[in-house]
Design an enzyme around this catalytic site. Structure first.
Site, PDB file in Angstrom:
ATOM      1  N   LYS A  83       0.858  -1.186   0.000  1.00  0.00           N
ATOM      2  CA  LYS A  83       0.000   0.000   0.000  1.00  0.00           C
ATOM      3  C   LYS A  83       0.894   1.237   0.000  1.00  0.00           C
ATOM      4  O   LYS A  83       1.917   1.248   0.688  1.00  0.00           O
ATOM      5  CB  LYS A  83      -0.908  -0.031   1.235  1.00  0.00           C
ATOM      6  CG  LYS A  83      -1.928   1.101   1.282  1.00  0.00           C
ATOM      7  CD  LYS A  83      -2.853   0.989   2.505  1.00  0.00           C
ATOM      8  CE  LYS A  83      -3.890   2.102   2.535  1.00  0.00           C
ATOM      9  NZ  LYS A  83      -4.802   2.000   3.701  1.00  0.00           N
ATOM     10  N   SER A 129      -9.928   2.300   2.889  1.00  0.00           N
ATOM     11  CA  SER A 129      -8.993   3.026   2.060  1.00  0.00           C
ATOM     12  C   SER A 129      -8.003   2.143   1.289  1.00  0.00           C
ATOM     13  O   SER A 129      -7.412   2.592   0.323  1.00  0.00           O
ATOM     14  CB  SER A 129      -8.187   3.999   2.926  1.00  0.00           C
ATOM     15  OG  SER A 129      -7.339   3.297   3.808  1.00  0.00           O
ATOM     16  N   SER A 132     -10.337  -0.073   7.012  1.00  0.00           N
ATOM     17  CA  SER A 132      -9.689   0.096   5.709  1.00  0.00           C
ATOM     18  C   SER A 132      -9.000  -1.135   5.127  1.00  0.00           C
ATOM     19  O   SER A 132      -8.594  -1.115   3.972  1.00  0.00           O
ATOM     20  CB  SER A 132      -8.669   1.231   5.773  1.00  0.00           C
ATOM     21  OG  SER A 132      -9.318   2.472   5.712  1.00  0.00           O
TER      22      SER A 132
END
Lengths: 484, 95
Positions: free
Chosen positions: A76, A151, A175
Site C-alpha cells: 500500500k 482506504s 480500511s
C-alpha cells in the site's frame, strides 16, 4: 501461475518448477495487461522487482529458504519505501521519495519478498471507497462500475484480480476489512500494537494498524508472521512473541463458541447480504461451532466516537505537512503564513481538509471536554462491550459491510452517508482487538465478506476459523471472469 | 449543530488551510452535518468513566539515553522544496 497460493508458489520455487524472476515477470505482465481497467497501482516498480527477484533466486541457490523468499507482493502506498515514491494517495506527497523503509517493508525485504509496486488508496487513508485518491478512483474487478472499498482499495483490487499474490493494507476504521469484503478476499486487521507503525504514514495513531490482504487465510497467516513483532522504533509496539500462525490453521473448530451481536443484524443491513452471512454461519455450525446471541450495546456510538477521535489525531498528525521540509510547496508564497496555508490548501483534497477541520475544532479551546474527552470515555464503554462479550464467546461473527460494493459516485455527495458504511468495522479499531474479513459468497453478483472479531492477540484463532471455513468452501478461490 | 461562516473561516485559519471563498458554504454545511452526527455522543452519561486514549493502558516505554540516530541531513534535504547551505528556506520572517 497467478492462481497458486503463496505456499504453492514457494513449493514451485523450491522444486525449481519456476524461478522468482519468472513468477515476478508473470505478475508484471498481468499488471501491464489489466491495471488500466482498475487503476490499482500508483507506481509499478518493474525493474526493481526483477532485480529483487534475481537476488531471491540467488539466495535460494545458496541454500536459503523461507515462506516468502522470491514471492511477489504489493505494498500500500502508505508504507515508506526507500528510493520509491510514497504518495499516500495525495498531491501533498506526489513528489515524495521516501528516504527510508517502513519496518513492514524492511521485514518483507529481509524475508526475500519481491515488491511489484505501490497500490492506490484513499488520500491519507481517509475514505471508504478509494474515490478520495489524488490518482483517481480504483475500480472493483468484479464490476468496474463499482468501488473496491477503501482506504486500501488498490491493495484489495490487485489481490482480487490477481495482479499480485498478496498485498499489505492499513486499517484505522475498517480500511483493510471493508475493501477485502467488497472484492472477495481475506484481510486481517491485527491487534493494535501487533504490527509496527514505523514508516507507515500516520492518520490516527491510536487506531492505525497494518495487516495482510490475500486470497486466503493461509496466505494471510504467512504474511502476518512476517509483518508482526516488536519494533523499538514504534513507541506503541507490543513486546510479545509472534506465534507460528500457519501451524495453528489446521486445528478443528469443534466446540468453538461464536457470538452473533444482535446490533450487527438489525436495521441498515442489506437483506441479500444478511442471507449470505446466515449461510456462512450455518457452514461454521456444520464444522462444529456453536452460535450464541450476544450484545454489543454501544455499537451505535462507534461512528460518532470515531469521527471525533480519528479527525482529532489526524489534525495533529497532518500538521507536519507544512511545505517546508518535504512534500508539496505552493508557488510564490508571499510570506510564511501564505506558504503554510496555500501549500496545505492546495496539497490536500476535500476529505482530508474536512477531517483536519473537524479535528481542529474538536481540539480547540473550550470544546476539548465536549468532544475529545467525551469520545475517549465512550471509547472505553465500546471496549468494555468487547471485554464482556469475550467472557462468553471465543469469536464474534457478523457482516463486514452493510451492503455489497456500491457504484462509483454513489456516496460522494454526503460524507456522513459514506461514514456510516463502516458501521460494523469501526468499533474494532476503537477497542484495539483484531478482526478479519473473509469471502462468504455473493449478493447481486458482488462479493460479501464475513467478519470475525477476536480477543486481543487472538489473530491465530481468527485465521484458524477462516482457514477451516475455506477448506469447506471455495469463495476465496473465485476470480472475476474478466481477469481470469 | 451548525457552524457559522465565521467559525469555518476561523477553523481553517487555525488548521492553516487556505479555503477558497466560494467553498466556505460547502464546508460549512458538510462540517455541520458531521458535527450533528457526532452529537449523538452527548446522549450518553459518561460520568466517572475513565477516558481511553489507547487500547492498552500503558505508559510511555523508556530507553537508555544514548545516540541512536545517525545524521542523514543530506538525504533528508534532497527531497526538500528549497534548501541552501544545509538550511531549509522559507520566505523572509524578520525584516
Amino acid at each position: 501461475m497467478h492462481t497458486l497460493s503463496i505456499a504453492e508458489m514457494a513449493e514451485g520455487l523450491r522444486a525449481k518448477k519456476f524461478s522468482s524472476v519468472e513468477l515476478t515477470d508473470a505478475f508484471l505482465a498481468r499488471i501491464a495487461k489489466f491495471d488500466k481497467q482498475l487503476n490499482a497501482y500508483v507506481t509499478v516498480t518493474a525493474d526493481q522487482a526483477r532485480a529483487e527477484a534475481k537476488k531471491a533466486d540467488q539466495r535460494r541457490t545458496k541454500g536459503e529458504d523461507g515462506p516468502l523468499l522470491g514471492i511477489p507482493i504489493a505494498q500500500k502506498d502508505i508504507f515508506c519505501t526507500r528510493g520509491v515514491k510514497t504518495s499516500c494517495g495525495s498531491k501533498m506527497l506526489d513528489n515524495f521519495i521516501a528516504p527510508y523503509d517502513a519496518t513492514t517493508v524492511a521485514k518483507f525485504n529481509q524475508a526475500g519478498a519481491v515488491m511489484l509496486g505501490k497500490t492506490n488508496m484513499d488520500e491519507f487513508a481517509m475514505g471508504s471507497s478509494n474515490e478520495t485518491s489524488f490518482y483517481g478512483p480504483v475500480r472493483n474487478p468484479w464490476n468496474t462500475k463499482t468501488v473496491p472499498g477503501g482506504s486500501s482499495g488498490g491493495s484489495a483490487a490487485v489481490v482480487a484480480a490477481r495482479l499480485a499474490p498478496a498485498a499489505t493494507g492499513t486499517d484505522t476504521g475498517g480500511s483493510i476489512r471493508q475493501p477485502a469484503a467488497l472484492v472477495g478476499i481475506t484481510g486481517l486487521k491485527p491487534t493494535y500494537g501487533r504490527v509496527s507503525r514505523y514508516g507507515m504514514i500516520a492518520f490516527a495513531s491510536s487506531l492505525d494498524q497494518g495487516g495482510p490482504m490475500a486470497p486466503s487465510a493461509e496466505d494471510a497467516a504467512i504474511l502476518l508472521r512476517a509483518m508482526a513483532g516488536f519494533d523499538p522504533l514504534d513507541s506503541t509496539s507490543m513486546d510479545k512473541a509472534v506465534p507460528d500462525y500457519a501451524a495453528q490453521l489446521s486445528a478443528s473448530i469443534k466446540g468453538l463458541k461464536i457470538g452473533l451481536p444482535k446490533e450487527y443484524f438489525g436495521e441498515g443491513l442489506d437483506g441479500a447480504v444478511a442471507k449470505v452471512i446466515g449461510e456462512a454461519i450455518e457452514q461454521l455450525k456444520k464444522l462444529g461451532a456453536t452460535v450464541h446471541e450476544i450484545s454489543l450495546p454501544n455499537t451505535g456510538l462507534a461512528v460518532p466516537t470515531y469521527y471525533v477521535i480519528a479527525p482529532a489525531e489526524c489534525s495533529s498528525n497532518l500538521s507536519r505537512f507544512d511545505g517546508v521540509r518535504f512534500g508539496y510547496r505552493c508557488k510564490d508564497p508571499k510570506d510564511l503564513h501564505d506558504l503554510y496555508k496555500r501549500s496545505r490548501g492546495e496539497g490536500f483534497g476535500a476529505e482530508v481538509k474536512r477531517r483536519i477541520m473537524i479535528g481542529t475544532y474538536a481540539l480547540s479551546a473550550g470544546y476539548y471536554d465536549a468532544y475529545y474527552l467525551k469520545a475517549q470515555q465512550l471509547r472505553r464503554l465500546i471496549k468494555n462491550d468487547f471485554d464482556e462479550a469475550f467472557k462468553k464467546v471465543d469469536v464474534i461473527a457478523g457482516p463486514t459491510s452493510p451492503s455489497v460494493a456500491f457504484n462509483l459516485g454513489e456516496k460522494t455527495a454526503d460524507p456522513v452517508t459514506m461514514y456510516l458504511s463502516d458501521i460494523y468495522t469501526i468499533a474494532v479499531n476503537l477497542a484495539g482487538v483484531p478482526a478479519l474479513s473473509m469471502p462468504a459468497g455473493f449478493a447481486n453478483k458482488l462479493p460479501v465478506g464475513l467478519q470475525l472479531i477476536g480477543n486481543f492477540f487472538d489473530e491465530g484463532r481468527l485465521l484458524n476459523v477462516a482457514h477451516q471455513y475455506q477448506l469447506a468452501t471455495d469463495w476465496h478461490r473465485r476470480i472475476p471472469a474478466e481477469f481470469a | 449543530m451548525s457552524l457559522s461562516r465565521d467559525q469555518v473561516t476561523k477553523i481553517a485559519h487555525l488548521a492553516r488551510l487556505d479555503i477558497a471563498e466560494a467553498d466556505v458554504a460547502k464546508y460549512q454545511s458538510e462540517l455541520s452535518n458531521i458535527l450533528t452526527m457526532v452529537e449523538q455522543m452527548s446522549a450518553v452519561d459518561t460520568k466517572g468513566v475513565d477516558p481511553m486514549p489507547h487500547p492498552f493502558d500503558l505508559g510511555q516505554r523508556l530507553r537508555e539515553d544514548e545516540v541512536t540516530e545517525s545524521n542523514q541531513r543530506e538525504s533528508f534535504q534532497a527531497i526538500a522544496p528549497q534548501v541552501e547551505a544545509g538550511l531549509y528556506l522559507v520566505p523572509k520572517v524578520i525584516e
